[in-house]
Design an enzyme around this catalytic site. Structure first.
Site, PDB file in Angstrom:
ATOM      1  N   ASN A  18       7.234 -12.446  -7.939  1.00  0.00           N
ATOM      2  CA  ASN A  18       7.717 -11.201  -7.330  1.00  0.00           C
ATOM      3  C   ASN A  18       9.190 -11.386  -6.961  1.00  0.00           C
ATOM      4  OD1 ASN A  18       8.488  -9.402  -5.209  1.00  0.00           O
ATOM      5  ND2 ASN A  18       6.345  -8.853  -4.926  1.00  0.00           N
ATOM      6  N   HIS A  21      12.788  -9.746  -3.439  1.00  0.00           N
ATOM      7  CA  HIS A  21      13.755 -10.207  -2.437  1.00  0.00           C
ATOM      8  C   HIS A  21      15.126 -10.527  -3.011  1.00  0.00           C
ATOM      9  CE1 HIS A  21      10.969  -9.579   0.668  1.00  0.00           C
ATOM     10  NE2 HIS A  21      10.043 -10.259   0.007  1.00  0.00           N
ATOM     11  N   HIS A  54       7.943  -4.302  -6.645  1.00  0.00           N
ATOM     12  CA  HIS A  54       7.333  -3.248  -5.831  1.00  0.00           C
ATOM     13  C   HIS A  54       8.362  -2.139  -5.655  1.00  0.00           C
ATOM     14  CE1 HIS A  54       5.012  -2.248  -1.835  1.00  0.00           C
ATOM     15  NE2 HIS A  54       5.207  -1.194  -2.592  1.00  0.00           N
ATOM     16  N   ARG A  56       9.111   0.690  -3.733  1.00  0.00           N
ATOM     17  CA  ARG A  56       8.631   1.321  -2.498  1.00  0.00           C
ATOM     18  C   ARG A  56       9.151   2.738  -2.383  1.00  0.00           C
ATOM     19  NH1 ARG A  56       6.586  -2.737   1.384  1.00  0.00           N
ATOM     20  NH2 ARG A  56       6.453  -0.968   2.791  1.00  0.00           N
ATOM     21  N   ARG A  60      13.637   0.351  -0.463  1.00  0.00           N
ATOM     22  CA  ARG A  60      14.389  -0.606   0.369  1.00  0.00           C
ATOM     23  C   ARG A  60      14.869  -1.815  -0.430  1.00  0.00           C
ATOM     24  NH1 ARG A  60       9.706  -3.186   4.194  1.00  0.00           N
ATOM     25  NH2 ARG A  60       9.353  -1.008   4.683  1.00  0.00           N
ATOM     26  N   GLU A  81       4.070  -2.857  -8.636  1.00  0.00           N
ATOM     27  CA  GLU A  81       3.328  -2.530  -7.411  1.00  0.00           C
ATOM     28  C   GLU A  81       3.822  -1.186  -6.908  1.00  0.00           C
ATOM     29  OE1 GLU A  81       3.769  -5.418  -4.360  1.00  0.00           O
ATOM     30  OE2 GLU A  81       3.002  -7.019  -5.609  1.00  0.00           O
ATOM     31  N   THR A 112       3.746  -5.625   2.792  1.00  0.00           N
ATOM     32  CA  THR A 112       2.429  -4.995   2.689  1.00  0.00           C
ATOM     33  C   THR A 112       1.471  -5.682   3.659  1.00  0.00           C
ATOM     34  OG1 THR A 112       2.972  -4.838   0.354  1.00  0.00           O
ATOM     35  CG2 THR A 112       0.750  -4.184   0.995  1.00  0.00           C
ATOM     36  N   GLU A 162      -6.600  -7.642  -6.727  1.00  0.00           N
ATOM     37  CA  GLU A 162      -5.756  -8.714  -6.201  1.00  0.00           C
ATOM     38  C   GLU A 162      -6.191  -8.938  -4.760  1.00  0.00           C
ATOM     39  OE1 GLU A 162      -1.543  -8.695  -6.980  1.00  0.00           O
ATOM     40  OE2 GLU A 162      -1.132  -9.814  -5.143  1.00  0.00           O
ATOM     41  N   HIS A 207       0.038 -12.969  -1.635  1.00  0.00           N
ATOM     42  CA  HIS A 207       0.657 -12.605  -0.365  1.00  0.00           C
ATOM     43  C   HIS A 207       0.736 -13.821   0.552  1.00  0.00           C
ATOM     44  CE1 HIS A 207       2.289 -10.168   2.793  1.00  0.00           C
ATOM     45  NE2 HIS A 207       2.385  -9.207   1.918  1.00  0.00           N
TER      46      HIS A 207
HETATM   47  N1  PXP Z   1       0.938  -9.239  -3.937  1.00  0.00           N
HETATM   48  C1  PXP Z   1       1.155  -8.017  -3.369  1.00  0.00           C
HETATM   49  C2  PXP Z   1       0.197  -6.919  -3.690  1.00  0.00           C
HETATM   50  C3  PXP Z   1       2.274  -7.798  -2.543  1.00  0.00           C
HETATM   51  O1  PXP Z   1       2.460  -6.580  -1.993  1.00  0.00           O
HETATM   52  C4  PXP Z   1       3.179  -8.851  -2.330  1.00  0.00           C
HETATM   53  C5  PXP Z   1       4.403  -8.614  -1.483  1.00  0.00           C
HETATM   54  O2  PXP Z   1       5.215  -7.671  -2.086  1.00  0.00           O
HETATM   55  C6  PXP Z   1       2.925 -10.081  -2.947  1.00  0.00           C
HETATM   56  C7  PXP Z   1       1.787 -10.260  -3.720  1.00  0.00           C
HETATM   57  C8  PXP Z   1       3.846 -11.240  -2.780  1.00  0.00           C
HETATM   58  O3  PXP Z   1       3.820 -11.654  -1.452  1.00  0.00           O
HETATM   59  P1  PXP Z   1       4.870 -12.737  -0.962  1.00  0.00           P
HETATM   60  O4  PXP Z   1       6.213 -12.134  -1.116  1.00  0.00           O
HETATM   61  O5  PXP Z   1       4.465 -12.963   0.462  1.00  0.00           O
HETATM   62  O6  PXP Z   1       4.687 -13.949  -1.825  1.00  0.00           O
END
Ligand code: PXP
Length: 258
Positions: A18, A21, A54, A56, A60, A81, A112, A162, A207
């Site tokens: 992901n 960031h 993601h 959003r 953001r 996402e 999330t 997931e 997550h």
């Molecule tokens: N899976 C989902 C569905 C998420 O919303 C997120 C955060 O955007 C992640 C995985 C990844 O989480 P993390 O950034 O804490 O590794």
């Protein structure tokens, strides 16, 4: 691009990176760097099996143009996402990512916070899932590791779930070892339940996963893919993105026969 869903027949979980960031850093200054696309391509080069972003509602971090650029240039699979809204449905049907992962979304949240309440909106989500699938998109539902949510996801016709690993991760950060063990058991039971209820459902998890806590989750038989972002981008500050991906994959696979 076509990639077989049985590609991880070796039972090693795939890694979806992901890269939200990277966009967070760019948006913090309102400039055009660092590029989430370049980051995604580097992650793929380093062994990421897919890229998660993601989009959003408040935009953001990831922006619409990021989604379109990546749809054109990724060499693995995009996992988009998004919240189950009309606006997002239109974007997804235009972009046609390989996966859409439906997540709950609150404007004020830092990330999330919980899984989607699928059980509370089966008929609406069934229609939504079918519209995405009719556009050729595979659909995953981000849920808490609970039987009611798993069976509701199956009822909706999801291709994957997931499992939310946030509670497991948070317990570890707070040094609550027993709590973390209990959360791990809950995730293992959820995987077993999902396999019992529907053997074709793919089971992902994510997550809050880090190099320190990922191994126990990656060792669970039946997990198809892990989606990891925040901790990996944090590692990349010190070791670079490619090395961070390699280190994370090593941590996932440690102790598992290749
Ligand atoms: N899976 C989902 C569905 C998420 O919303 C997120 C955060 O955007 C992640 C995985 C990844 O989480 P993390 O950034 O804490 O590794």
């Amino acid at each position: 691009m076509t990639i077989s869903l049985s590609e991880n027949a070796s039972k090693l979980p795939l890694l979806g990176v992901n890269i939200d960031h990277v966009a967070t850093l760019r948006q913090a200054r309102g400039v055009n760097y660092p590029s989430p696309l370049d980051a995604a391509l580097l992650c793929e080069k380093a062994g990421a099996d897919g890229i998660t972003i993601h989009l959003r509602e408040d935009r953001r971090h990831i922006q619409d143009f990021d989604v379109y650029e990546m749809a054109d240039q990724l060499t693995t699979r995009m996992n988009l996402e998004m919240a189950a809204t009309t606006e997002m449905l239109a974007i997804a049907c235009k972009v046609k990512p390989f996966w859409v992962c439906l997540v709950p979304e609150k404007r004020a949240e830092l990330t999330t916070e919980g899984g989607l309440d699928v059980a509370g909106q089966v008929s609406e989500l069934t229609a939504y899932v079918h519209k995405l699938q009719a556009a050729g998109i595979k659909v995953s539902l981000f849920i808490d590791p609970e039987e009611t949510q798993i069976s509701a996801a199956i009822e909706c016709g999801a291709d994957a779930i997931e499992l939310h690993t946030g509670a497991y991760a948070e317990a570890g950060l707070a040094d609550k070892v027993e709590r973390q063990d209990a959360e791990l058991v809950r995730i293992k039971q959820a995987v077993a339940t999902a396999q019992r209820l529907n053997h074709t459902l793919l089971i992902n998890a994510g997550h809050g996963l880090t190099r320190d806590n990922v191994n126990a989750i990656a060792q669970i038989d039946g997990i198809y893919e892990l989606n990891i972002g925040h901790a990996l981008i944090a590692d990349a500050i010190f070791v670079g993105l490619e090395q961070a991906v390699v280190m994370l994959k090593n941590a996932m696979h440690e102790g598992k026969s290749q």
